[in-house]
Design a protein around this motif. Structure first.
Motif: not given
Ligand code: FAD
Length: 446
Positions: A102-124
């Motif tokens: 698996v691509s490190r960046g690919g997995v990381n980006a997907r987890m960030m997308d999913i976390a943000e899509a919940t509306g409860q996570a914000e990444i700074f």
């Protein structure tokens, strides 16, 4: 609303954010780097990784396994490339079992997308943690672009800021009776990108992990989705065959031509690509305790290891599934969760490090040793006949949820048994698959 801070939005931090949103937390992640979805992923860290059973469980528990399956390439075995360019295939496990590139960046980006899509996570982003008040759950931050300093207080803090964790270094290591050690191995690594063919096809079998074992050093290659392979050369920093000897284009060219001839045919411009990725070092970091007050270390921040078992990320992901189970068990009573988490996981952090170091020595010193290869052949034969009595160590680590600490103990026991049995037969090479050897192993097991 319940609040949580996560320091480091790498592989573990971004997955853990998804877990916490599921539990109803408002999550704030603080990441030192810019957003990897917009910027090039920083070089120097492995570009792709092997994901196995433990990692999948942690992803599936929180419902994000399928998002990763879309970008995962199964590798059912390893293909060894010898000096004459002959290939030997060894399956990793039983029919149907595989590890996944698996691509490190690919997995990381997907987890960030999913976390943000919940509306409860914000990444700074560009927010570097420069201090932590462990007891009160306060993270001190500094923006790398503006220099602005600020702080955030939350109910609970998780430090997934990697092997050189700032939370650990700036706060935990200042505590009385905090244990810490950092050990570099003699080897470093450099990555090389083997591009796809012009038509986008792969230059090597894509469903395998390729290895060019050469005794004291080795080259490996894992497939990427775009037809390329990310290759990694592991070798000592110093000595006769070392990075120190590969300092000119000519030396690199000669080295690859004579040492990895089939690779050289695929990539004759290797010397030009040599500097594309930096030379990086490898260390094991051990520490304890992993929690203090409202703060817990997870992933590499707690147990960074060398990559020779392909388990660092998998172990970090397992931290998430274990922490999650303990959250349920103790009804989010964090002092209880943290205490059990560190007591339960520390032996497994040590276990994965012992296993990884062991595999480093195996690959370094034994992979070409006929006696060692015979031992592995006998073990595989015995395990096939008595699967309930003997699960090979690789399968325990890669294809099971047996605790790393247990696998390490069982592996050592198995090794001692095999050494005893092999010593009992002078002509072991001829009788390796005999009933006598089988009975001797059974006797040792009893
Ligand atoms: P990291 O991935 O290091 O993420 C930490 C994050 O914290 C980063 O985004 C970083 O920018 C951020 N950060 C750091 N400091 C701060 C700060 N002060 N403030 C804010 N943010 C900060 N594992 C496998 O399971 N399989 C493999 O095949 C495999 N291959 C590997 C090959 C190599 C060459 C190497 C080096 C490692 C490999 N690993 C593998 C191990 C794996 O890379 C790590 O275990 C994994 O990345 C750990 O994830 P993490 O989130 O804990 O840490």
């Amino acid at each position: 609303m319940k609040t949580a801070s996560i320091v480091g939005a790498g592989l573990v931090g971004s997955l853990w954010a998804v877990y916490l949103t599921k539990a109803g937390y408002k999550v704030q992640l603080f990441e030192r780097r810019p957003d990897i979805r917009k910027a090039e992923i920083s070089a120097g860290k492995s570009i792709n990784l092997a994901l196995s059973t433990r990692g999948w469980k942690a992803l599936d528990t929180v419902g994000v396994g399928d998002a990763v399956r879309e970008i995962a390439i199964p590798m059912s075995g390893r293909i060894m490339h010898d000096l004459e360019s002959n290939l030997t295939y060894q399956p990793y496990g039983k029919e149907g079992q595989a590890i996944y590139s698996v691509s490190r960046g690919g997995v990381n980006a997907r987890m960030m997308d999913i976390a943000e899509a919940t509306g409860q996570a914000e990444i700074f982003y560009n927010e570097k943690c420069v201090g932590t008040d462990l007891e009160n759950g306060i993270v001190f931050l500094e923006n790398s672009e503006t220099g602005k300093k600020w702080e955030v207080k939350s109910d609970v803090v998780f430090a997934s800021d990697g092997a050189f964790s700032a939370v650990r270094y700036n706060a935990m290591q200042k505590l009385d009776r905090f244990n810490y050690s950092q050990n570099y191995i003699e080897d470093g690594y450099r990555e090389i990108l083997l591009p796809a063919n012009e038509d986008g096809s792969y230059k090597l079998d894509k469903n395998a992990l390729h290895i060019w074992p050469r005794g004291r050093f080795m080259l490996i290659a894992l497939p990427n989705e775009d037809g390329s392979f990310t290759c990694t050369l592991f070798m000592p920093f110093n000595g006769p065959n070392s990075f120190k000897t590969l300092t000119s284009k000519e030396a690199v060219d000669n080295f690859f031509q004579s040492t990895f001839p089939d690779f050289y045919t695929m990539m004759p411009n290797i010397a030009d690509a040599w500097e594309d990725h930096p030379l990086s070092s490898l260390a094991i970091v051990r520490c304890y305790p992993w929690t203090h007050g409202k703060t817990a270390l997870m992933g590499d921040a707690a147990h960074a290891t060398v990559p020779f078992y392909g388990q660092g990320m998998n172990c970090g992901f397992e931290d998430c599934s274990v922490m999650w189970e303990l959250m349920q068990k103790h009804n989010e009573d964090w002092p209880k969760v943290f205490e059990e988490y560190q007591q339960l996981r520390k032996p497994d952090g040590d276990g994965v490090q012992d296993l990884s170091l062991h595999n480093y020595y195996v690959m370094r010193d034994y992979v070409g040793d006929p006696k060692f290869l015979l031992q592995k052949k006998i073990e595989a034969h015995f395990s096939e006949k008595h699967p309930e009595k003997w699960l090979p160590l690789y399968s325990q680590v890669t294809f099971s949820h047996i605790r790393y600490s247990e696998a390490w103990k069982t592996g050592q026991k198995q090794d001692a048994i095999m050494k005893n049995v092999m010593a009992q037969f002078e002509d072991i090479e001829n009788v390796w698959n005999s009933e006598a050897v089988e009975n001797a192993i059974l006797a040792e097991l009893n």
